[in-house]
Design a protein around this motif. Sequence first.
Motif, PDB file in Angstrom:
ATOM      1  N   THR A   5      34.317   6.688 -19.696  1.00 54.77           N
ATOM      2  CA  THR A   5      33.535   5.587 -20.642  1.00 54.77           C
ATOM      3  C   THR A   5      33.866   4.423 -20.086  1.00 54.77           C
ATOM      4  O   THR A   5      34.792   4.035 -19.565  1.00 54.77           O
ATOM      5  N   LEU A   6      32.545   3.503 -19.779  1.00 59.43           N
ATOM      6  CA  LEU A   6      32.885   1.852 -19.457  1.00 59.43           C
ATOM      7  C   LEU A   6      32.357   1.066 -20.693  1.00 59.43           C
ATOM      8  O   LEU A   6      31.042   1.092 -20.996  1.00 59.43           O
ATOM      9  N   PHE A   7      33.523   0.284 -21.050  1.00 61.71           N
ATOM     10  CA  PHE A   7      33.097  -0.821 -21.933  1.00 61.71           C
ATOM     11  C   PHE A   7      32.740  -1.877 -21.041  1.00 61.71           C
ATOM     12  O   PHE A   7      33.676  -2.370 -20.348  1.00 61.71           O
ATOM     13  N   TYR A   8      31.480  -2.700 -21.005  1.00 68.08           N
ATOM     14  CA  TYR A   8      31.336  -3.894 -20.249  1.00 68.08           C
ATOM     15  C   TYR A   8      30.763  -4.962 -21.114  1.00 68.08           C
ATOM     16  O   TYR A   8      30.478  -4.807 -22.158  1.00 68.08           O
ATOM     17  N   ASN A   9      30.471  -5.969 -20.417  1.00 62.02           N
ATOM     18  CA  ASN A   9      30.012  -7.371 -21.102  1.00 62.02           C
ATOM     19  C   ASN A   9      31.164  -7.763 -22.057  1.00 62.02           C
ATOM     20  O   ASN A   9      30.635  -8.110 -23.264  1.00 62.02           O
ATOM     21  N   ALA A  10      32.369  -7.468 -22.075  1.00 61.62           N
ATOM     22  CA  ALA A  10      33.435  -7.442 -22.754  1.00 61.62           C
ATOM     23  C   ALA A  10      34.178  -8.934 -22.942  1.00 61.62           C
ATOM     24  O   ALA A  10      34.301  -9.363 -21.619  1.00 61.62           O
ATOM     25  N   THR A  49      29.593   7.309 -19.858  1.00 58.37           N
ATOM     26  CA  THR A  49      29.230   6.637 -21.301  1.00 58.37           C
ATOM     27  C   THR A  49      29.155   5.419 -20.900  1.00 58.37           C
ATOM     28  O   THR A  49      30.445   4.835 -20.769  1.00 58.37           O
ATOM     29  N   LEU A  50      28.010   4.583 -20.963  1.00 62.06           N
ATOM     30  CA  LEU A  50      28.038   3.044 -20.687  1.00 62.06           C
ATOM     31  C   LEU A  50      27.898   2.601 -22.034  1.00 62.06           C
ATOM     32  O   LEU A  50      26.955   2.785 -22.829  1.00 62.06           O
ATOM     33  N   ILE A  51      28.853   1.592 -22.310  1.00 61.88           N
ATOM     34  CA  ILE A  51      28.760   0.844 -23.581  1.00 61.88           C
ATOM     35  C   ILE A  51      28.735  -0.675 -23.441  1.00 61.88           C
ATOM     36  O   ILE A  51      29.653  -1.236 -22.882  1.00 61.88           O
ATOM     37  N   ASP A  52      27.526  -1.438 -23.433  1.00 58.00           N
ATOM     38  CA  ASP A  52      27.315  -2.732 -23.579  1.00 58.00           C
ATOM     39  C   ASP A  52      27.854  -3.474 -24.861  1.00 58.00           C
ATOM     40  O   ASP A  52      27.260  -3.352 -25.765  1.00 58.00           O
ATOM     41  N   VAL A  53      29.069  -3.926 -24.647  1.00 55.06           N
ATOM     42  CA  VAL A  53      29.818  -4.785 -25.861  1.00 55.06           C
ATOM     43  C   VAL A  53      29.240  -5.941 -26.458  1.00 55.06           C
ATOM     44  O   VAL A  53      29.441  -6.384 -27.547  1.00 55.06           O
TER      45      VAL A  53
END
Length: 401
Positions: A5-10, A49-53
């Motif tokens: 999982t990648l949390f990005y724009n965080a 799993t890409l999660i744009d924060v």
Amino acid sequence: MAKPTLFYNAKVILNDTIIPGAVLVEHGKIKAVIPANEFSYVDNYKGHTLIDVRDQYVSPGFIDIHVHGGGGHDFMDGTEEAFTQIAKTHCRFGTTSLVPTTLTTTAERLEETLQSYESVKQYDNDGADFLGIHLEGPYFAMSQRGAQDPRYIRNPDPKEYKSLIDRYKSIVRWSAAPELEGALAFGEHLVANNIIAAIAHTDAIYEDVEKAYQVGYKLMTHFYSAMSGVTRRHAFRYAGVVEAGYLIDGFDVELIADGVHLPNPLLELIYKIKGPERMVLITDAMRAAGTDDTLSILGSRDDGMEVLVEDGVAKLKDRTAFAGSVATADRLVRTMLKLGNIPLTEIIRMISLNPARVMKVEEEKGSIAVGKDADLVVFDANIQVQYTMVKGKIVYERHIE
């Protein structure tokens, strides 16, 4: 095996700073913390799993080391359902780890609760992780019992506590009044068995606390609540437990930072004297936390005390005293932020790294660092939780209708 999982724009909350960037999670662990100026294209993370924060915060998960219930359940119900539902309730508010806490009760009820914990502690419950169990009582001062049941309050009994400690290795902390007969020997036995000795529901004076500290009591349970301050005995003044908590630097202090148990001036005073390194935010939540209930029960369903829920707190039905918190972890963070002079990084430390250190799990939890458990929470500027992740698994996602 779950996908990475990648949390990005965080906005990533680290120990002493907040950086723009991303957090990569693999196999339940934090794989990388990537500053924004080093982050490549999202397309390079295909298969993740890409999660744009969306410029919200990624924080270490909240660790609540003193909680009794939530979602309409109490650990004293002594059922597997109670344990799992409380864990699911609190993860909605950012709690990734918690320490189930008992109340003063019968020996039979206590054993039932301990046995229930043994049944569920390794269970994947899609909620907050359990770090062991906290026994709050029954070795308390009657004069400072608060909402603890007076029928079962007593002095430390070596036969009783040694038997429980021998049989239940899940006991990780125990709260008691240090001035009681046998309390120092009790504390020594706790420390010898790697159990955290905490001071609670006590009418001790400074000298009692100093002796307790020397034998290993290092934590003060819900600071200010059910503990003595300055007292007079035969015209002489004595410093109490509160003053000892300030004067003895090595004490960590728990704070029910719900905005009700401790007014703002006291929170500011504690911060000024103890500093962010020794403050631990707790909910001390009872079963009504996470519900809209206005009537509830403190303790087990069949032997607990009916209480009112109003003004954001549980109260005795005659309104003469508080009867527990209905706070959730996000509310603690908001309360501390409203004080206005405490950096967010320090507040998050109080509810992540500090409790992890107290519970001796700081090598695995409590901060965003490579190799640590992927216990993460995503929240917005109002501390509204968007995602909660426990050991790399998303256990809560906010759905906006």
